[in-house]
Design a protein around this motif. Structure first.
Motif, PDB file in Angstrom:
ATOM      1  N   UNK A 289      32.132  29.774  34.623  1.00 30.11           N
ATOM      2  CA  UNK A 289      32.858  30.265  35.801  1.00 30.11           C
ATOM      3  C   UNK A 289      32.305  31.601  36.273  1.00 30.11           C
ATOM      4  N   UNK A 290      32.004  32.436  35.271  1.00 34.83           N
ATOM      5  CA  UNK A 290      31.480  33.771  35.593  1.00 34.83           C
ATOM      6  C   UNK A 290      30.181  33.652  36.388  1.00 34.83           C
ATOM      7  N   UNK A 291      29.304  32.744  35.963  1.00 31.75           N
ATOM      8  CA  UNK A 291      28.020  32.563  36.653  1.00 31.75           C
ATOM      9  C   UNK A 291      28.259  32.031  38.067  1.00 31.75           C
ATOM     10  N   UNK A 292      29.183  31.048  38.134  1.00 28.43           N
ATOM     11  CA  UNK A 292      29.490  30.483  39.463  1.00 28.43           C
ATOM     12  C   UNK A 292      30.073  31.575  40.348  1.00 28.43           C
TER      13      UNK A 292
ATOM     14  N   UNK B  97      27.719  36.863  45.096  1.00 26.33           N
ATOM     15  CA  UNK B  97      26.414  37.257  45.663  1.00 26.33           C
ATOM     16  C   UNK B  97      26.248  36.682  47.056  1.00 26.33           C
ATOM     17  N   UNK B  98      26.605  35.400  47.195  1.00 25.14           N
ATOM     18  CA  UNK B  98      26.479  34.751  48.503  1.00 25.14           C
ATOM     19  C   UNK B  98      27.433  35.371  49.502  1.00 25.14           C
ATOM     20  N   UNK B  99      28.650  35.693  49.000  1.00 25.56           N
ATOM     21  CA  UNK B  99      29.653  36.291  49.885  1.00 25.56           C
ATOM     22  C   UNK B  99      29.158  37.640  50.400  1.00 25.56           C
ATOM     23  N   UNK B 100      28.554  38.417  49.448  1.00 21.41           N
ATOM     24  CA  UNK B 100      28.017  39.730  49.850  1.00 21.41           C
ATOM     25  C   UNK B 100      26.919  39.547  50.884  1.00 21.41           C
ATOM     26  N   UNK B 101      26.037  38.568  50.593  1.00 19.11           N
ATOM     27  CA  UNK B 101      24.935  38.292  51.510  1.00 19.11           C
ATOM     28  C   UNK B 101      25.488  37.887  52.883  1.00 19.11           C
TER      29      UNK B 101
ATOM     30  N   UNK C  46      22.272  25.877  45.555  1.00 22.61           N
ATOM     31  CA  UNK C  46      21.972  26.882  44.522  1.00 22.61           C
ATOM     32  C   UNK C  46      22.826  26.642  43.293  1.00 22.61           C
ATOM     33  N   UNK C  47      24.137  26.391  43.553  1.00 22.38           N
ATOM     34  CA  UNK C  47      25.010  26.222  42.396  1.00 22.38           C
ATOM     35  C   UNK C  47      24.652  24.925  41.674  1.00 22.38           C
ATOM     36  N   UNK C  48      24.170  23.915  42.451  1.00 19.41           N
ATOM     37  CA  UNK C  48      23.727  22.681  41.826  1.00 19.41           C
ATOM     38  C   UNK C  48      22.519  22.952  40.946  1.00 19.41           C
ATOM     39  N   UNK C  49      21.542  23.721  41.509  1.00 18.67           N
ATOM     40  CA  UNK C  49      20.341  23.976  40.709  1.00 18.67           C
ATOM     41  C   UNK C  49      20.671  24.900  39.539  1.00 18.67           C
ATOM     42  N   UNK C  50      21.650  25.777  39.746  1.00 15.82           N
ATOM     43  CA  UNK C  50      22.099  26.644  38.651  1.00 15.82           C
ATOM     44  C   UNK C  50      22.672  25.770  37.532  1.00 15.82           C
ATOM     45  N   UNK C  51      23.472  24.788  37.962  1.00 13.94           N
ATOM     46  CA  UNK C  51      24.076  23.890  36.973  1.00 13.94           C
ATOM     47  C   UNK C  51      22.980  23.122  36.241  1.00 13.94           C
ATOM     48  N   UNK C  52      22.001  22.616  37.042  1.00 13.90           N
ATOM     49  CA  UNK C  52      20.914  21.841  36.433  1.00 13.90           C
ATOM     50  C   UNK C  52      20.107  22.738  35.502  1.00 13.90           C
ATOM     51  N   UNK C  53      19.900  23.993  35.959  1.00 14.70           N
ATOM     52  CA  UNK C  53      19.135  24.933  35.129  1.00 14.70           C
ATOM     53  C   UNK C  53      19.830  25.137  33.782  1.00 14.70           C
TER      54      UNK C  53
END
Ligand code: ADP
Length: 718
Positions: free
Chosen positions: A318-321, A327-331, A27-34
């Motif tokens: 950093x904020x997005x990461x 979010x993942x931690x909550x999940x 997800x973080x990879x695709x977030x970065x790519x996005x």
């Protein structure tokens, strides 16, 4: 339970953590790519927008330079009559709305036609207000050009009458020379393009970008900067240091090195592309920051460029990461909690399952090791299970009987009606209990007591039948033996009764005759020797009579289970009994002291007389000559009557007191004066009346026999 819970939950949690970690990574990879692709597409969009804006201006300029009005004006022999041109410029300015000034300047640098946009109210500048622009760099640079060539000024702030116009007005001057019909250069057309429009388009194109849009000139000054105070550094003395090269030196180094690119450094994510505003055939100069200074340099298309930069600061990245990871931690936490609940239920079910299994194991062991025969059949009676005891008893192995009907055990000795009753009970869902006489594999007969019950499944439907059977062959044999003993006992009782009858009738009469005759002879005889013999005969025959009577009474009492009683005054009964002993009392010179006061009712059977006569007889028998016997009677608590017979005889030792009421328990056989049945009769009769008898020591020497008899209750005796 706890252990089981952790055994399920921990591996699941670790696995889940791993999976979520992988998803988070991708997800973080695709977030970065996005982010990267979004920034790239925004930069491209801005580049396109700038290109389109500038193309538009150049085509407008070319269009204007080729206007018919120009040629008419230039060919006219008269003085310039720019009216038509001015009105053309005016309507053009109004329609386009992107040019701050539209001018025609003659070859000497004098403005001939000028239309000012005036923030949406275009107006032709009166002739008197037209200015000499011969000294401005754009005039000079444009006038040098050939036909069709375009001068594009740097993007800078408009200077009006020697001062930077406020509010700031970014402009780009586009100029092209005008030639007359003979090909002589007659002046230039200059369009002051409102850079604000291009700048706004660039900014608008960045609204959906993650970072800030920047437009930077080749000298590293911001045309669009992080904040308005950072912009136009090259135009203001005090902002001279406000360059991207000073704020992000490393980034600028990379940006200025290549035409386009994207990189992340300590300052954040930078996406950039270079825009070259000069088309082929267009020229520019470096411009001049001083109003009338010549341009410092002439620039080719390659040298005149801007950098469109999209900058996403590191803290936003950093904020997005961080928001992604939180979010993942909550999940993860929610899933952990859910799995914890699930694992708890699973652990509980597992523990219950194990307990149930353990229970089944115990039950099946109990059945396997049961000393009873267990047979389970289906509803058609086909054997599905037999326990080892079955094999041990019948000789049939499980394999031999599996699928067969238990009728293989039939011996033919069980009543057919019994089988019918059995099936009637079972099919109506009830238990059946009964006995079978069956045959073993070796032909031997055996008896069993069976309990057969239906096993019901879900919906109360009978699925199987369960038979639990006991081998009662030995029991049956014992029963038969007992029956034969009972017959024998009955016979012996009958003989005993016959014997007792013979004793009481046929022996008692001759014994009575002997005693009476000896008494008659005693009355007649005066010879002492003969009288001694006659006394011996009389006493012995008296003992014989007593023995016969006692034996007869006792044998009757033994088979007697209950007596019928009626209320009688015990005082009367005792008086009657004492009268019977008149002769013996006289003989031993013993006196009986008995004066009853009032009535003493008790519920008694006539046989009660034997109690008192035995006790009085013993008192006389075991008392010395000339002694006294005291008989008393008194009512006691609960309506009972207590009779006491006190003698001064030899007394009874403590250790013998509990035995004297047992049959044939005489203390000293050699001194025996009776049969040993007397007190046994007393105890039995008193018991039959629901009363109590015991002996105590007479403090004056001798014994006291006490009898308690209830007013009621003997009739309830069994
Ligand atoms: P028996 O026919 O021998 O008198 P009993 O059953 O009447 O049989 O008495 C049992 C024994 O209890 C007697 O042999 C005697 O030893 C003792 N016994 C009974 N009554 C008395 C008494 N009043 N005084 C002393 N001993 C007694």
């Amino acid at each position: 339970m706890k252990k089981m819970f952790f055994m399920i939950w921990l591996p699941v949690s670790i696995l889940l953590g791993g999976i979520l970690g992988l998803i988070y990574y991708s997800e973080s990879e695709s977030e970065r790519i996005l982010i990267e692709t979004t920034e790239i597409s925004h930069v491209k969009l801005q580049i396109k927008s700038i290109g389109a804006d500038l193309d538009h201006v150049v085509s407008d300029l070319i269009f204007l330079s080729e206007q018919h009005e120009f040629h008419e004006m230039l060919e006219s022999t008269k003085e310039y009559s720019p009216k038509d041109l001015a009105s053309d410029f005016l309507s053009f300015s109004l329609r386009k709305g992107i040019y701050d000034q539209m001018r025609f300047i003659d070859e000497k640098g004098m403005e001939v036609v000028r239309v000012n946009y005036n923030e949406g109210n275009p107006a032709i500048v009166p002739v008197g207000e037209l200015q000499q622009k011969g000294g401005r760099y754009y005039f000079r640079d444009t006038l040098e050009l050939d036909k069709g060539e375009v001068f594009v000024s740097p993007l800078d702030l408009n200077i009006e009458r020697g001062k930077i116009e406020t509010p700031l007005k970014p402009v780009i001057r586009f100029g092209t020379p005008i030639f007359d019909a003979r090909g002589i250069k007659r002046g230039i057309v200059v369009l002051n393009y409102l850079g604000e429009i291009m700048i706004n388009n660039v900014k608008a194109g960045a609204t959906t970008a993650f970072g800030d849009a920047m437009l930077i000139n080749s000298d590293a000054y911001w045309l669009i900067g992080p904040s308005p105070e950072d912009e136009w550094g090259f135009m203001f003395e005090e902002r001279k240091a406000k360059k991207i090269a000073n704020v992000f030196p490393d980034a600028w180094h990379k940006i200025s090195e290549s035409k386009s690119g994207q990189f992340v450094n300590a300052g954040g994510l930078f996406t950039f592309e270079t825009v070259y505003p000069l088309l082929e055939g267009q020229q520019s100069s470096s411009g001049a920051t001083e109003p009338f200074a010549p341009s410092t340099d002439t620039l080719g298309a390659e040298d005149y460029y801007w950098k469109v930069v999209c900058h996403v600061p590191l803290d936003i990245l950093n904020q997005r990461a961080q928001s992604l990871s939180s979010g993942f931690l909550r999940l993860y936490m929610v899933l952990l909690a859910l799995f914890a609940v699930g694992s708890w239920f699973l652990a509980r079910a597992n523990v219950r399952h194990r307990k149930a299994e353990e229970k089944i194991r115990k039950l099946s062991l109990a059945v396997e090791q049961s000393p009873s025969t267990v047979v389970i059949t289906d509803t058609k009676g086909k054997i599905e299970y037999v326990n080892p005891k079955f094999t041990q008893l019948t000789g049939y192995s499980f394999e031999e009987v599996m699928g067969r009907n238990p009728r293989i055990l039939k011996s033919g000795r069980t009543d057919q009606g019994e089988y019918k009753r059995l099936w009637d009970s079972l099919t109506s869902g009830k238990e059946w209990r009964g006995e079978f006489c069956n045959r073993k594999k070796n032909g031997e007969l055996y008896w069993e007591a069976a309990s057969i019950s239906p096993i019901k499944g879900s919906g109360n439907v009978i699925t199987h039948y369960l038979a639990v059977k006991e081998d009662i062959t030995e029991h049956k044999k014992a029963e038969e033996a007992l029956e034969s003993y009972a017959g024998m006992l009955e016979e012996s009782n009958r003989l005993k009764e016959l014997f007792m009858d013979i004793m009481s009738h046929d022996l008692l009469n001759p014994a009575g005759v002997v005693r009476n005759s000896s008494e008659i002879l005693l009355d007649l005889e005066s010879d002492d020797k003969k009288r001694e013999v006659l006394e011996l005969i009389r006493n012995s025959s008296s003992d014989l009579i007593e023995t016969i009577r006692n034996a007869s009474v006792y044998s009757k009492l033994e088979s007697m289970e209950r007596i019928e009683c009626m209320v009688k005054d015990l005082g009367d009964t005792l008086k009657e009994v004492i009268e019977d002993f008149e002769y013996q009392l006289e003989d031993k010179g013993i006196e009986i002291d008995f004066i009853p006061e009032g009535k003493h009712p008790a519920c008694v059977h006539p046989i009660i007389r034997s109690v008192f006569s035995n006790l009085i007889s013993n008192a006389i028998k075991y008392s010395p000559h000339g002694s006294r016997i005291e008989i008393a009677i008194q009512g006691i608590d609960g309506g009972s009557q207590q009779v006491s017979i006190k003698d001064n005889g030899e007394g009874i030792p403590e250790e013998d007191k509990k035995h004297i009421f047992e049959r044939f328990e005489r203390l000293e056989r050699e001194k025996a004066k009776g049969t040993g049945l007397g007190l046994a009769i007393v105890r039995r009769v008193v018991d039959l009346h629901g009363g109590k008898v015991w002996v105590e020591d007479n403090p004056e020497g001798g014994s006291i026999f006490l009898v308690n008899l209830p007013l009621e209750g003997s009739s309830k005796l069994t």
